[in-house]
Design an enzyme around this catalytic site. Sequence first.
Site, PDB file in Angstrom:
ATOM      1  N   ASP A  67       0.801  -1.221   0.000  1.00  0.00           N
ATOM      2  CA  ASP A  67       0.000   0.000   0.000  1.00  0.00           C
ATOM      3  C   ASP A  67       0.837   1.276   0.000  1.00  0.00           C
ATOM      4  OD1 ASP A  67       0.865  -0.421   2.596  1.00  0.00           O
ATOM      5  OD2 ASP A  67      -1.131  -0.349   3.492  1.00  0.00           O
ATOM      6  N   ASP A 497       4.238   1.048  13.376  1.00  0.00           N
ATOM      7  CA  ASP A 497       3.360  -0.131  13.471  1.00  0.00           C
ATOM      8  C   ASP A 497       4.009  -1.346  14.128  1.00  0.00           C
ATOM      9  OD1 ASP A 497       1.268   1.248  12.248  1.00  0.00           O
ATOM     10  OD2 ASP A 497       1.857   0.580  10.250  1.00  0.00           O
TER      11      ASP A 497
END
Length: 788
Positions: A67, A497
């Site tokens: 992404d 993350d």
Amino acid sequence: MKRRTFLASVGAAAVAVGLPQTPAQANAHAHDAGAYTWKNAVVNGGGFVPGIVFNETEPNLIYARTDIGGCYRWQEDSRTWKPLLDWVGRDKWGYAGVVSVASDPVETNRVYAAVGTYTIDWDPNNGAVLYSDDKGDTWGIAELPFKQGGNMPGRGMGERLVVNPADNAELYLGTPNGNGLWRSRDYGRTWARVEEFPNPGNFVVDPSNTYLADNQGVIWIDFDQIGGKIYVGVADPDDPLYVSEDGGATWQPVPGAAEAIGVVDGNRTIPKQSAVDNTNGYLYVITSHDPGPYNGAPSSGNGGQIWRLATQTGEWADVTPGYSPRGVIPGFGGLTVDRQNPGTLMASTCNNWWPDEILYRSTDSGQTWSLSWDYAEGQDRTDRFVMDSSGSPWLSWNGEDQGPQYAVKHGWMIEAFAIDPHNSDRIMWGTGASIWGTEELTRWDNQGELIGEDEAGQRVALSIEKFTVGVRAEGVEETASLDLAALGGTLVSAVGDVGGFVHTDLGRAEPMINTGWSTGTSVDFAQSNPDIIVGTGNVHGNEKGHVGVSTDRGKSWRNASRVEGVPGDGHGGTVAITADASAIVWSPNNTEVTPVYSTDLGETWDPVQGLPAGAKVRSDRVNPSVLYSSAGGTFYRSTDGGATFTDTGATGLPTAGVDDFRAVPGHKNHIWLAGRGDTKKDIAGGMWRSKDGGATWKRIAEFDTAESVGFGKASKKSGYPAIYSSARIGGKAAIYRSTDGGNRWIRIDDDDHQWAYSGSAITGDPWIYGRVYLTTNGRGIIYGDIAD
């Protein structure tokens, strides 16, 4: 049929690009630059992989898209992935967000990528379709007159970009936000809207939220090779499926589609993905109440189904699995058919957050299904396979199994899901963090049931022989790294993350730093005692402190004490430790919480005097009592270990857009400051240096803007440390190095190696001259060495 001629289209312009340029050509202007070799510090994964595409005619030709981190091609000999979009530069950084990939089944050297990261104004550029005639080694660009969303909701649906197998010069592209269906008839060079296609979609996740307000648009295109039909899925629950029976000249809604796939248990649903069985004549469609990838089960019940359309008769059949261990199916994510064994198909949930995702498999065209795991009440979970995470040891997230919830999961956000069309034993699936795969898939069919009944009719686990699923992400480096500290022989990173890592071997994936960070934001070490490392990151909840401390060079970590008043969610900020480790200063990323300091390695904290909330902090690399800070154009200095800071009185620094500043090892009071400025506020960026602890500053004339600065081993024994910067000089955003204290600068990257954005942090190696480490926004941790 292979098509060699094409019709001219109007609409999107084709832009020829001379890529790639050799390192020698790229550095021809430099005074003394040598070529660099570039590699990744190995993490293996670390981000969302929303698409995996197998070429249907050439074995082992596989592409994976991410992404924000570009796309990759599988290398069968080494079982690794090769990055294909590292040439993307900062001016077109959105091209690193890949919406869809299409691999030509006729001329297999051809591959295409639909790119563009955001449909909102975060990305200033429109999207494009990239085209390659050499399997992605070089690319051309067909610019589009609209944006695409590689990192927007719905990015795991599709594929939105496809090659027509009956005429491989023809491609179709499904687009968001009312832009409809587009077509190219010249191998992706030019594009035009298919004006005859009647429905651009209307499904919006949340119109009140800018990020969620996209019309999801035209989702996917698929081909029935038996009847020559083209099917198109649309994000419109009232009219979700269209077909063309005349090569795309006219389009009609598919009868019964709205009744079949437009609603589940009162929830309006959309057709997320499709798969065609061209032997039995079936089109399969999975549905969900949400485009993903973050959806969970709606409160009213199930959120998705699997439908089968007989392409020759038009008959619809609901082939949704009738059972879920959790009781509900929260919508499906991925769908794939086995082209070697017609009638075999698989689907994944998205997201079955607890205890794990479920993979479903059918060998009878969806009439019956078996599950990847199940459990009987009061018994342990029973699995068809074991998960070998040794390729990415951090995938346990430093957790432990808790009953049916394992530390190492099938994954989450599973939307990339593909059985190899040439090998029924191979499957790969992408998750929010990695790629999993196996070459033993058909063993599933010999295992029988997972759960049976005892004499009393109670559900009990049965014994099966498990197969192994392992990490298949080697080479996919998709982390968004935010800060780095090079100690010499050890590299410490703060990573989005996944927290962060301590690398003592750059070629080996390591466990995650065990601090509980959801995102690492800042790291530092004591210059005169590098065994002592500190870091900070965002955390969830209010149980753990944000700051982590290691006293053994990163082998083990403990959380410092929580600071009252700092919310648990987010707020990692920046952290600095004095040169002798006598004090830590932490500045949370919170406009209402002023920085704090500790003189006992984070056991207790006291408020800092003289600094505003949110100020960035750094330590002097020589003087053990001195630290620095910057906020809003004011530069601050502490001479008492961070207890108090005072304005140095410096003038001429940018009042906004200061990205980074660092003190120079071995040079007391030497500081460099990098800023991109703020064009909207007419604030200039650039590079500045100070030799008197921040009292006065000199602007370095060469720099248009700068985003990071760092230091490494000097080129000469008594020389000034090598200076590295991710910056813009003479209009060119690149990686630059100076070996003479900043008098001369050379570019050390090249047009093959730009990684879209590499500006958050940069540092040299204190032991190896010329080695530089830099962060990226989706291509992991990059390091470069002077080529031999």
